[in-house]
Scaffold this motif. Structure first.
Motif, mmCIF file in Angstrom:
data_model
loop_
_atom_site.group_PDB
_atom_site.id
_atom_site.type_symbol
_atom_site.label_atom_id
_atom_site.label_comp_id
_atom_site.label_asym_id
_atom_site.label_seq_id
_atom_site.Cartn_x
_atom_site.Cartn_y
_atom_site.Cartn_z
ATOM 1 N N TYR A 80 45.446 42.352 43.669
ATOM 2 C CA TYR A 80 45.870 43.310 44.717
ATOM 3 C C TYR A 80 44.813 44.220 45.021
ATOM 4 O O TYR A 80 44.264 44.614 46.219
ATOM 5 C CB TYR A 80 47.142 44.159 44.097
ATOM 6 N N TRP A 81 44.209 44.972 43.973
ATOM 7 C CA TRP A 81 42.966 45.849 44.252
ATOM 8 C C TRP A 81 41.836 44.952 44.959
ATOM 9 O O TRP A 81 41.272 45.645 45.842
ATOM 10 C CB TRP A 81 42.596 46.517 43.251
ATOM 11 N N TYR A 82 41.619 43.981 44.481
ATOM 12 C CA TYR A 82 40.318 43.117 44.865
ATOM 13 C C TYR A 82 40.530 42.842 46.716
ATOM 14 O O TYR A 82 39.806 43.005 47.438
ATOM 15 C CB TYR A 82 40.348 41.864 44.136
ATOM 16 N N TYR A 83 41.881 42.442 46.890
ATOM 17 C CA TYR A 83 42.014 41.979 48.309
ATOM 18 C C TYR A 83 42.329 43.280 49.214
ATOM 19 O O TYR A 83 41.896 43.245 50.331
ATOM 20 C CB TYR A 83 43.301 41.146 48.249
ATOM 21 N N THR A 84 42.795 44.349 48.630
ATOM 22 C CA THR A 84 43.293 45.261 49.685
ATOM 23 C C THR A 84 42.521 46.583 49.531
ATOM 24 O O THR A 84 42.276 47.568 50.465
ATOM 25 C CB THR A 84 44.834 45.821 49.659
ATOM 26 N N GLY A 85 41.677 46.985 48.478
ATOM 27 C CA GLY A 85 41.252 48.032 48.140
ATOM 28 C C GLY A 85 41.828 49.262 47.711
ATOM 29 O O GLY A 85 41.340 50.356 47.517
ATOM 30 N N ASP A 86 43.219 49.013 47.420
ATOM 31 C CA ASP A 86 44.113 50.141 47.129
ATOM 32 C C ASP A 86 43.985 50.270 45.818
ATOM 33 O O ASP A 86 44.618 49.356 45.131
ATOM 34 C CB ASP A 86 45.560 49.570 47.815
ATOM 35 N N SER A 87 43.486 51.349 45.290
ATOM 36 C CA SER A 87 43.457 51.507 43.575
ATOM 37 C C SER A 87 44.718 52.470 43.298
ATOM 38 O O SER A 87 44.612 52.699 42.087
ATOM 39 C CB SER A 87 42.503 52.382 43.464
ATOM 40 N N ALA A 131 39.415 40.819 35.790
ATOM 41 C CA ALA A 131 38.761 42.021 36.150
ATOM 42 C C ALA A 131 37.276 42.041 36.007
ATOM 43 O O ALA A 131 36.576 42.605 36.998
ATOM 44 C CB ALA A 131 39.397 42.923 35.006
ATOM 45 N N ALA A 132 36.714 41.433 35.201
ATOM 46 C CA ALA A 132 35.242 41.150 34.973
ATOM 47 C C ALA A 132 34.503 40.513 36.449
ATOM 48 O O ALA A 132 33.549 40.955 36.838
ATOM 49 C CB ALA A 132 35.042 40.343 33.919
ATOM 50 N N GLU A 133 35.373 39.462 36.987
ATOM 51 C CA GLU A 133 34.686 38.629 38.005
ATOM 52 C C GLU A 133 34.609 39.589 39.150
ATOM 53 O O GLU A 133 34.007 39.279 40.231
ATOM 54 C CB GLU A 133 35.593 37.336 38.302
ATOM 55 N N VAL A 134 35.763 40.426 39.397
ATOM 56 C CA VAL A 134 35.908 41.208 40.705
ATOM 57 C C VAL A 134 35.427 42.525 40.521
ATOM 58 O O VAL A 134 35.423 43.509 41.266
ATOM 59 C CB VAL A 134 37.295 41.161 41.194
ATOM 60 N N ASN A 135 34.649 42.973 39.413
ATOM 61 C CA ASN A 135 34.084 44.190 39.268
ATOM 62 C C ASN A 135 35.232 45.257 39.203
ATOM 63 O O ASN A 135 35.028 46.246 39.596
ATOM 64 C CB ASN A 135 33.158 44.572 39.888
ATOM 65 N N PHE A 136 36.499 44.972 38.449
ATOM 66 C CA PHE A 136 37.331 45.979 38.603
ATOM 67 C C PHE A 136 36.920 47.018 37.566
ATOM 68 O O PHE A 136 36.067 46.869 36.653
ATOM 69 C CB PHE A 136 38.547 45.259 37.619
ATOM 70 N N PRO A 137 37.290 48.477 38.024
ATOM 71 C CA PRO A 137 36.885 49.701 37.018
ATOM 72 C C PRO A 137 36.766 49.302 35.647
ATOM 73 O O PRO A 137 37.633 49.045 35.139
ATOM 74 C CB PRO A 137 37.579 50.913 37.295
ATOM 75 N N ASN A 138 35.474 49.302 35.092
ATOM 76 C CA ASN A 138 35.408 49.176 33.434
ATOM 77 C C ASN A 138 36.167 50.157 32.714
ATOM 78 O O ASN A 138 36.291 51.353 33.317
ATOM 79 C CB ASN A 138 33.945 48.991 33.272
ATOM 80 N N ALA A 390 39.115 35.223 52.612
ATOM 81 C CA ALA A 390 38.032 35.100 53.392
ATOM 82 C C ALA A 390 37.219 36.486 53.453
ATOM 83 O O ALA A 390 36.042 36.401 53.961
ATOM 84 C CB ALA A 390 38.094 34.403 54.707
ATOM 85 N N GLN A 391 37.779 37.474 53.403
ATOM 86 C CA GLN A 391 37.419 38.648 53.626
ATOM 87 C C GLN A 391 36.815 39.649 52.624
ATOM 88 O O GLN A 391 36.508 40.766 52.727
ATOM 89 C CB GLN A 391 38.538 39.507 54.524
ATOM 90 N N VAL A 392 36.958 38.962 51.474
ATOM 91 C CA VAL A 392 36.427 39.524 50.251
ATOM 92 C C VAL A 392 35.266 38.841 49.745
ATOM 93 O O VAL A 392 35.125 37.490 49.839
ATOM 94 C CB VAL A 392 37.436 39.768 49.212
ATOM 95 N N THR A 393 34.369 39.539 48.876
ATOM 96 C CA THR A 393 33.157 38.598 48.644
ATOM 97 C C THR A 393 33.519 37.849 47.359
ATOM 98 O O THR A 393 34.685 38.420 46.500
ATOM 99 C CB THR A 393 32.111 39.772 48.053
ATOM 100 N N GLY A 394 32.921 36.666 47.008
ATOM 101 C CA GLY A 394 33.306 35.905 45.985
ATOM 102 C C GLY A 394 33.235 36.471 44.347
ATOM 103 O O GLY A 394 32.187 37.565 44.564
ATOM 104 N N PRO A 395 33.629 35.866 43.415
ATOM 105 C CA PRO A 395 33.763 36.703 42.100
ATOM 106 C C PRO A 395 31.957 36.728 41.668
ATOM 107 O O PRO A 395 31.238 35.790 41.738
ATOM 108 C CB PRO A 395 34.370 35.631 41.136
#
Length: 452
Positions: A80-87, A131-138, A390-395
């Motif tokens: 959800y965060w990856y797709y929408t940017g909503d944190s 989380a690692a693949e989409v750079n979810f906050p560490n 299609a609108q987000v960068t790949g892992p």
């Protein structure tokens, strides 16, 4: 993985109330519409969660939901965060993923370990991998890191690879004292294959790729993956896996599809892995029997889906969308299925007292089917937000901007094994015993099911 107990409870009661037919309005041509619908459904899904409230246990869902589904749910919030940017849910997601790691930082927490299966552990590891693949906050530096957690589970499960029966494979249950220990199932091996392939892609380490090959080859060798690229549920190792439970579930197909796509990418588009990606993608047709709308064919039409199975479509949607990043040529074929499914899922989100509770039967999208729960909301959330792929960068990988720190030796000194953990109690056995009874009934009855 533990099947459902009888459901009820104050947290879900409001959804069974009067039906106000509104349905969620979704415009797939509008990014804002997709994000808005995803936000609504994510909110409704999280209304079932009480792990962040006073007296709650972070990472646990209340009954009737089992531990594995909580891990899967937090995986959907990473998406959800990856797709929408909503944190909005980032803090609660990190809290849950870190609280449940256990003393050895390998997703073997004491409150779950005695009845934990390989697939249960796998779903938490795959959330950490995402989380690692989409750079979810560490996490803070003094906490375990996402990549290291995924590596710990991989190493631990690789050490459980069992060649004493069936020529290899992971058992469903981890410990001998749990019913189901003699069942080697596709989701346990599929999660392991999926994780190994993604670690190979992320780290560039071919040891992971070799294990992915081994897991794929074994699954095919015992007939759990056939020449039509259908994935079947599992087999009993007391008969050396000579008979296969031929029931097909969406999440099994999804696990092997994304793993194959990562191997295709890791091998720079090898012909072998392209053939396997194509085969797996075509094999998913069984779950789209009409109008390219996803259906849990084993239980949806007969009304027999249990609490766990209500969520399975979420993972096929999740992993189909992710496949398009690892094998971009699949995009049109994947979206030809995910777009109609998303539209149908939104139409099914028209029930309950709030007028937008999501049901399961997307094929019957004009009338809410009366079901409700975490699984139904998660499935709708994943299939709808996947239309933003299609609108987000790949892992990312560790050479293309990935920031999660790894530990290739994580999990190798873990004492998460039966010689350290004491025997299960009578209470511990209840869920697993019921589950295995159900599995054995399904296994015996699967031939009849296939005939009819």
């Amino acid at each position: 993985m533990l099947f459902s107990r009888c459901a009820a409870g104050a947290a879900t009661a409001i959804y069974a109330g009067s039906h106000v037919a509104k349905a969620i309005s979704l415009d797939l041509s509008s990014t804002d519409s997709i994000k808005g619908v995803a936000k609504t459904i994510a909110y409704d899904m999280m209304s079932y969660y009480n792990g962040n409230t006073t007296g709650g246990i972070p990472g646990n869902l209340p009954a009737p939901y089992y531990w594995w589904e909580a891990g899967a749910m937090f995986g959907s919030l990473i998406d959800y965060w990856y797709y929408t940017g909503d944190s909005s849910y980032n803090d609660v997601t990190s809290q849950a993923l870190l609280f449940q790691v256990g003393p050895n930082q390998d997703y073997m927490p004491p409150n779950q370990t005695k009845t934990e299966g390989n697939d249960d552990q796998g779903f938490w590891a795959l959330a950490a991998m995402s989380a690692a693949e989409v750079n979810f906050p560490n996490p803070p530096s003094n906490q375990p890191q996402w990549l290291a957690l995924a590596q710990a589970v991989f190493n631990l499960q690789a050490s459980r690879w069992d060649t004493t029966t069936c020529g290899g494979g992971l058992r469903w249950q981890i410990f001998t004292f749990n019913n189901g220990y003699n069942y080697k199932n596709s989701i346990s091996n599929g999660c392991f294959f999926n994780l190994a392939a993604r670690l190979a892609k992320y780290t560039g380490n071919d040891t992971y790729a070799e294990w992915a090959e081994k897991a794929w080859d074994w699954t095919a060798s015992v007939g759990l993956l056939d020449n039509s690229y259908y994935v079947y549920d599992g087999s009993d190792d007391t008969i050396n896996c000579t008979q296969v439970n031929r029931i097909q579930w969406t999440y099994n197909a999804g696990a092997f599809l994304l793993g194959a796509a990562n191997m295709y990418n890791h091998t720079n588009g090898s012909a072998l892995w392209k053939e396997r990606v194509d085969g797996m993608l075509q094999g998913t047709d069984v779950f789209f029997p009409k109008n390219n709308v996803m259906e849990e064919v084993a239980c949806e039409n007969n009304g027999m889906c249990d609490v766990d199975q209500h969520s399975f479509k979420a993972y096929l949607a999740r992993w189909m969308a992710a496949t398009t990043k690892m094998a971009p040529y699949t995009y049109d074929a994947v979206m030809a299925k995910l777009a109609p499914s998303a539209q149908a899922a939104a139409q099914q989100c028209s029930g309950g007292a709030n007028g937008r509770t999501c049901g399961l039967r997307w094929q019957d999208n004009t009338t809410w089917d009366g079901s409700y729960g975490v699984g139904q909301e998660m499935a709708a959330l994943e299939v709808i937000q996947s239309n933003l792929i299609a609108q987000v960068t790949g892992p990312v990988t560790n050479s293309t901007g990935g920031t999660s720190k790894g530990n290739p030796a994580a999990g190798t000194s873990s004492n998460s094994n039966p010689t350290v953990i004491g025997p299960t109690t009578t209470g511990d056995r209840v869920g697993a015993g019921f589950l295995t009874t159900v599995v054995l009934i399904i296994f015996v009855g699967s031939i009849w099911w296939m005939i009819i």
